[in-house]
Write a protein that holds these residues in place. Structure first.
Motif, PDB file in Angstrom:
ATOM      1  N   ARG A  60       0.877  -1.180   0.000  1.00 28.30           N
ATOM      2  CA  ARG A  60       0.000   0.000   0.000  1.00 28.30           C
ATOM      3  C   ARG A  60       0.901   1.212   0.000  1.00 28.30           C
ATOM      4  O   ARG A  60       1.800   1.329   0.810  1.00 28.30           O
ATOM      5  CB  ARG A  60      -0.877   0.028   1.255  1.00 28.30           C
ATOM      6  CG  ARG A  60      -1.930  -1.031   1.278  1.00 28.30           C
ATOM      7  CD  ARG A  60      -2.643  -1.000   2.628  1.00 28.30           C
ATOM      8  NE  ARG A  60      -3.718  -0.030   2.628  1.00 28.30           N
ATOM      9  CZ  ARG A  60      -4.042   0.710   3.671  1.00 28.30           C
ATOM     10  NH1 ARG A  60      -3.354   0.653   4.769  1.00 28.30           N
ATOM     11  NH2 ARG A  60      -5.060   1.525   3.608  1.00 28.30           N
ATOM     12  N   TRP A  71       0.359  18.984   4.263  1.00 28.32           N
ATOM     13  CA  TRP A  71       0.744  17.834   3.437  1.00 28.32           C
ATOM     14  C   TRP A  71       0.014  16.609   3.951  1.00 28.32           C
ATOM     15  O   TRP A  71       0.240  16.178   5.073  1.00 28.32           O
ATOM     16  CB  TRP A  71       2.250  17.598   3.512  1.00 28.32           C
ATOM     17  CG  TRP A  71       2.998  18.625   2.733  1.00 28.32           C
ATOM     18  CD1 TRP A  71       3.563  19.761   3.217  1.00 28.32           C
ATOM     19  CD2 TRP A  71       3.242  18.624   1.333  1.00 28.32           C
ATOM     20  NE1 TRP A  71       4.143  20.474   2.210  1.00 28.32           N
ATOM     21  CE2 TRP A  71       3.972  19.804   1.034  1.00 28.32           C
ATOM     22  CE3 TRP A  71       2.928  17.752   0.292  1.00 28.32           C
ATOM     23  CZ2 TRP A  71       4.386  20.121  -0.256  1.00 28.32           C
ATOM     24  CZ3 TRP A  71       3.346  18.079  -0.988  1.00 28.32           C
ATOM     25  CH2 TRP A  71       4.056  19.245  -1.256  1.00 28.32           C
ATOM     26  N   ILE A  72      -0.858  16.062   3.155  1.00 33.86           N
ATOM     27  CA  ILE A  72      -1.579  14.869   3.618  1.00 33.86           C
ATOM     28  C   ILE A  72      -1.479  13.751   2.581  1.00 33.86           C
ATOM     29  O   ILE A  72      -1.138  13.972   1.423  1.00 33.86           O
ATOM     30  CB  ILE A  72      -3.055  15.169   3.956  1.00 33.86           C
ATOM     31  CG1 ILE A  72      -3.848  15.483   2.686  1.00 33.86           C
ATOM     32  CG2 ILE A  72      -3.177  16.319   4.939  1.00 33.86           C
ATOM     33  CD1 ILE A  72      -5.322  15.539   2.961  1.00 33.86           C
ATOM     34  N   ASN A  73      -1.794  12.538   3.035  1.00 36.38           N
ATOM     35  CA  ASN A  73      -1.706  11.379   2.145  1.00 36.38           C
ATOM     36  C   ASN A  73      -2.891  11.326   1.205  1.00 36.38           C
ATOM     37  O   ASN A  73      -4.024  11.572   1.619  1.00 36.38           O
ATOM     38  CB  ASN A  73      -1.714  10.088   2.966  1.00 36.38           C
ATOM     39  CG  ASN A  73      -0.436   9.920   3.744  1.00 36.38           C
ATOM     40  OD1 ASN A  73       0.554  10.583   3.466  1.00 36.38           O
ATOM     41  ND2 ASN A  73      -0.462   9.051   4.717  1.00 36.38           N
ATOM     42  N   SER A  74      -2.614  10.983  -0.034  1.00 40.81           N
ATOM     43  CA  SER A  74      -3.708  10.730  -0.959  1.00 40.81           C
ATOM     44  C   SER A  74      -4.301   9.361  -0.621  1.00 40.81           C
ATOM     45  O   SER A  74      -3.805   8.660   0.248  1.00 40.81           O
ATOM     46  CB  SER A  74      -3.163  10.692  -2.374  1.00 40.81           C
ATOM     47  OG  SER A  74      -2.350   9.542  -2.502  1.00 40.81           O
ATOM     48  N   PRO A  76      -4.624   5.607  -0.639  1.00 33.96           N
ATOM     49  CA  PRO A  76      -3.556   4.649  -0.905  1.00 33.96           C
ATOM     50  C   PRO A  76      -3.868   3.753  -2.107  1.00 33.96           C
ATOM     51  O   PRO A  76      -5.023   3.429  -2.364  1.00 33.96           O
ATOM     52  CB  PRO A  76      -3.484   3.823   0.381  1.00 33.96           C
ATOM     53  CG  PRO A  76      -4.760   4.039   1.089  1.00 33.96           C
ATOM     54  CD  PRO A  76      -5.325   5.342   0.631  1.00 33.96           C
TER      55      PRO A  76
ATOM     56  N   ARG B 107      -7.424   4.117   9.357  1.00 33.43           N
ATOM     57  CA  ARG B 107      -6.284   3.441   8.735  1.00 33.43           C
ATOM     58  C   ARG B 107      -6.662   2.910   7.374  1.00 33.43           C
ATOM     59  O   ARG B 107      -5.877   2.927   6.438  1.00 33.43           O
ATOM     60  CB  ARG B 107      -5.813   2.288   9.618  1.00 33.43           C
ATOM     61  CG  ARG B 107      -4.742   2.720  10.548  1.00 33.43           C
ATOM     62  CD  ARG B 107      -3.995   1.626  11.233  1.00 33.43           C
ATOM     63  NE  ARG B 107      -4.503   0.299  11.119  1.00 33.43           N
ATOM     64  CZ  ARG B 107      -4.319  -0.623  12.050  1.00 33.43           C
ATOM     65  NH1 ARG B 107      -3.657  -0.340  13.132  1.00 33.43           N
ATOM     66  NH2 ARG B 107      -4.770  -1.839  11.891  1.00 33.43           N
ATOM     67  N   ILE B 109      -8.738   4.111   5.197  1.00 32.56           N
ATOM     68  CA  ILE B 109      -8.746   5.126   4.145  1.00 32.56           C
ATOM     69  C   ILE B 109      -7.389   5.816   4.036  1.00 32.56           C
ATOM     70  O   ILE B 109      -7.235   6.774   3.298  1.00 32.56           O
ATOM     71  CB  ILE B 109      -9.873   6.171   4.347  1.00 32.56           C
ATOM     72  CG1 ILE B 109      -9.731   6.886   5.696  1.00 32.56           C
ATOM     73  CG2 ILE B 109     -11.237   5.522   4.230  1.00 32.56           C
ATOM     74  CD1 ILE B 109     -10.612   8.103   5.822  1.00 32.56           C
ATOM     75  N   GLY B 110      -6.392   5.312   4.788  1.00 36.92           N
ATOM     76  CA  GLY B 110      -5.009   5.792   4.613  1.00 36.92           C
ATOM     77  C   GLY B 110      -4.728   7.149   5.232  1.00 36.92           C
ATOM     78  O   GLY B 110      -3.760   7.797   4.869  1.00 36.92           O
ATOM     79  N   GLN B 111      -5.574   7.599   6.149  1.00 33.83           N
ATOM     80  CA  GLN B 111      -5.347   8.922   6.733  1.00 33.83           C
ATOM     81  C   GLN B 111      -4.831   8.863   8.168  1.00 33.83           C
ATOM     82  O   GLN B 111      -4.904   9.856   8.893  1.00 33.83           O
ATOM     83  CB  GLN B 111      -6.623   9.769   6.666  1.00 33.83           C
ATOM     84  CG  GLN B 111      -7.047  10.123   5.259  1.00 33.83           C
ATOM     85  CD  GLN B 111      -5.957  10.810   4.454  1.00 33.83           C
ATOM     86  OE1 GLN B 111      -4.995  11.332   5.009  1.00 33.83           O
ATOM     87  NE2 GLN B 111      -6.063  10.764   3.144  1.00 33.83           N
ATOM     88  N   ASP B 113      -1.808   8.836   9.330  1.00 39.96           N
ATOM     89  CA  ASP B 113      -0.734   9.827   9.538  1.00 39.96           C
ATOM     90  C   ASP B 113      -1.309  11.192   9.869  1.00 39.96           C
ATOM     91  O   ASP B 113      -0.910  11.853  10.812  1.00 39.96           O
ATOM     92  CB  ASP B 113       0.098   9.998   8.252  1.00 39.96           C
ATOM     93  CG  ASP B 113       0.997   8.813   8.015  1.00 39.96           C
ATOM     94  OD1 ASP B 113       0.914   7.864   8.813  1.00 39.96           O
ATOM     95  OD2 ASP B 113       1.753   8.851   7.039  1.00 39.96           O
ATOM     96  N   LEU B 114      -2.258  11.610   9.019  1.00 42.97           N
ATOM     97  CA  LEU B 114      -2.837  12.943   9.154  1.00 42.97           C
ATOM     98  C   LEU B 114      -3.545  13.076  10.492  1.00 42.97           C
ATOM     99  O   LEU B 114      -3.336  14.045  11.226  1.00 42.97           O
ATOM    100  CB  LEU B 114      -3.828  13.183   8.014  1.00 42.97           C
ATOM    101  CG  LEU B 114      -4.644  14.470   8.140  1.00 42.97           C
ATOM    102  CD1 LEU B 114      -3.769  15.673   7.897  1.00 42.97           C
ATOM    103  CD2 LEU B 114      -5.819  14.471   7.181  1.00 42.97           C
TER     104      LEU B 114
END
Lengths: 252, 309
Positions: A60, A71-74, A76, B107, B109-111, B113-114
């Protein structure tokens, strides 16, 4: 008068110095040596390519994008077909040994690994042409794929070594395989390929097991097969340690 | 080097003595300020390369250990309100179960970290800032020798107007249990998401919102932290298999000793000075975690490690 026998096809043979890497509590990675020999009565110039692949793991990966100054993640993207460990060692740069098509078919070289993101692809009919593969990542797709390789290489998990296979004697060659501490647990495959005149003429496959042993293995199995008991035990140790320290300090 | 130890669940190799020393340092802070210390330890472990999911889960048992170690000392000093701790913990249990589910979805949806960086920035920033200004005001006022304004006897309607009043003899209070339960739920959720015990929020909230006497706040907060972290630890092991017993043990060896030393040292400082120091630590960690959101990353892509990311 000479007897004309059928030409013996050239072949390659190889062995690993270790076929089992034991991951103990002091595991620092491992160095495995692969030895092999080329049998070719006609003594044609030979090239050897060694491909070592670890167990496959989906990856992933997310892209960092700037939104409202942050700055954020798009979303995955999941890539499939990526080995957990990959090393391509050869006697010469791969593109000098064989052509693009041959390398691609064998998955020889990081650029030729069959990594893709099936969830991002769909097949549709475009301009009357059937079964066109369209990728939702569009032109950026290559950036994504390169990022997967770059990040894995940074962890020491993907490597390409143009001179990783050395002929130590006329027909005897050797290659070093270094597994980092992060190397995934599981079954590895080493493919030993013999090339002559740009064509694959012989190959061998050797297997390698990376496994946890001793206490490491017991704890891992305990944690996965009796997770609730494991949780209770680990938290009891914690509470007991807290109590013990407090008791010890009271006396002193 | 023989000092490096391979962790069976995290599947990475770490320096043993370094982890013990880290555990001791964070344990000392934990005993000194009456907080779990998770807000410090989680970022450090992640920085050392331990997968966040494993760090958060294994930390819960380390926090439980150092909290137990110091709570026993506070109990001897009769500085624990067990009834209040129990009420807070009952909310905390609900909160952490909800929090674990929320975090699972984040987790996915991959956010993660944010959300983690933002929660650190917002909660640590706000709480650190408030604590710092409050304790500095107190210190300046006492240096000037002025009289302390007494607001102890104010009866905020939030605490006294709501139903379900219960007596808390230890804290000399007779208040509704709704605010402490709500506080427990909130802290429980945050702790599941941020991988912390929640002491850094509980301690100020107990002082400023619940108006509890300062001498029982630290012991009581640690008591509630033991209950929630014990539950979190078992839940994480049972549901996610992310508790690394070797990692937890290394951390708690140092942690329990550090916590004892910290609890002893705490009597040598004035409460407002301690709060000012804690405020600075909290602010620094919050800003450090939040900084990453604003700096242009050197590597634009991130691999989401571990089974769940």
């Amino acid at each position: 008068m000479m007897v004309q026998t059928a030409p013996v096809p050239p072949s390659v043979s190889a062995a690993l110095t270790t076929t089992e890497v034991r991951v103990t509590s002091g595991f620092q990675g491992a160095r495995i040596v692969l030895y092999g020999a080329v049998f070719d009565p006609s003594h044609q110039p030979s090239d050897i390519v060694v491909l070592v692949r670890g167990p496959e793991q989906p990856i992933r990966i997310a892209h960092k994008v700037r939104i409202a100054g942050l700055w954020i993640n798009s979303r995955p993207v999941v890539f499939h077909g990526a080995p957990g460990f990959y090393k391509a060692a050869s006697t010469r740069p791969l593109d000098q040994i064989a052509g693009f098509g041959v390398l691609r078919r064998l998955g020889a070289g990081i650029d030729h690994l069959a990594i893709n993101a099936p969830a991002e692809q769909r097949v549709e009919t475009r301009y009357g042409v059937k079964d066109v593969v369209v990728n939702r990542l569009g032109a950026d797709y290559l950036d994504w794929r390169q990022a997967v390789v770059r990040l894995k290489a940074k962890m020491g998990l993907y490597e390409e070594d143009d001179h990783g296979v050395i002929f130590v004697d006329q027909n005897l060659f050797k290659a070093d395989i270094t597994l980092p501490t992060d190397a995934p647990i599981g079954r590895y495959q080493a493919q030993i390929l013999l090339f002559q005149n740009g064509q694959l003429v012989s190959q061998r496959v050797r297997e390698l097991d990376v496994k946890k042993v001793g206490l490491q293995r017991s704890l891992y199995l305990f944690a996965h097969f009796h997770p609730w008991t494991y949780g209770l035990v680990s938290v009891s140790i914690a509470l007991a340690a807290g109590w013990a320290a407090s008791a010890a300090f009271r006396r002193s | 080097m023989a000092l490096d130890i391979y962790l069976p669940i995290a599947e990475v190799s770490v320096n043993g003595p370094l982890l013990v020393a880290l555990g001791a340092g964070v344990g000392f802070i934990s005993g000194l300020f009456g907080i779990g210390g998770g807000f410090l330890m989680t970022p450090i472990l992640v920085f050392l390369g331990i997968p966040p999911a494993v760090a958060v889960a294994s930390l819960a048992s380390h926090v439980a250990a150092s909290s137990t170690s110091s709570v026993i000392s506070y109990t001897r000093a009769r500085a624990v309100d067990f009834r209040m701790g129990g009420v807070l913990a009952s909310g905390g249990v609900v909160g952490s179960i909800v929090g674990v589910e929320v975090f699972r979805w984040i987790r996915l949806i991959g956010q993660a970290d944010l959300v983690v960086s933002l929660s650190y920035l917002i909660f640590l920033g706000v709480i650190g800032g408030l604590m710092l200004s409050e304790s500095l005001t107190t210190i300046i006022r006492s240096r000037r020798g002025g009289s302390q304004p007494q607001n102890r006897d104010r009866r905020p309607p939030l605490l006294y107007g709501l139903p379900f009043k219960v007596k808390f003899p230890k804290s000399r209070m007779y208040i509704s249990i709704i605010p402490p339960i709500a506080l427990g739920v909130f802290v429980g959720m945050l702790s599941a998401i941020m991988g912390v015990g929640g002491g850094f929020i509980l301690v100020p909230a107990m002082i400023y919102l619940l108006r509890m006497p300062a001498n029982v706040v630290v012991g009581t907060s640690l008591f509630q932290i033991i209950i929630t972290t014990t539950l979190t630890s078992v839940l994480q092991a049972g549901r996610n298999q992310t508790v690394d017993i070797v990692l937890a043990t290394l951390l708690l060896i140092g942690g329990v000793i550090g916590a004892q030393l910290g609890a002893k040292a705490s009597s040598r400082f004035r409460a407002e000075e301690l709060r000012a120091i804690l405020a600075l630590i909290v602010l620094a960690v919050g800003l450090r975690m939040g900084l990453g959101l604003f700096l242009t990353p050197t590597e634009p892509f991130v691999l989401m490690t571990g089974s769940g990311g």
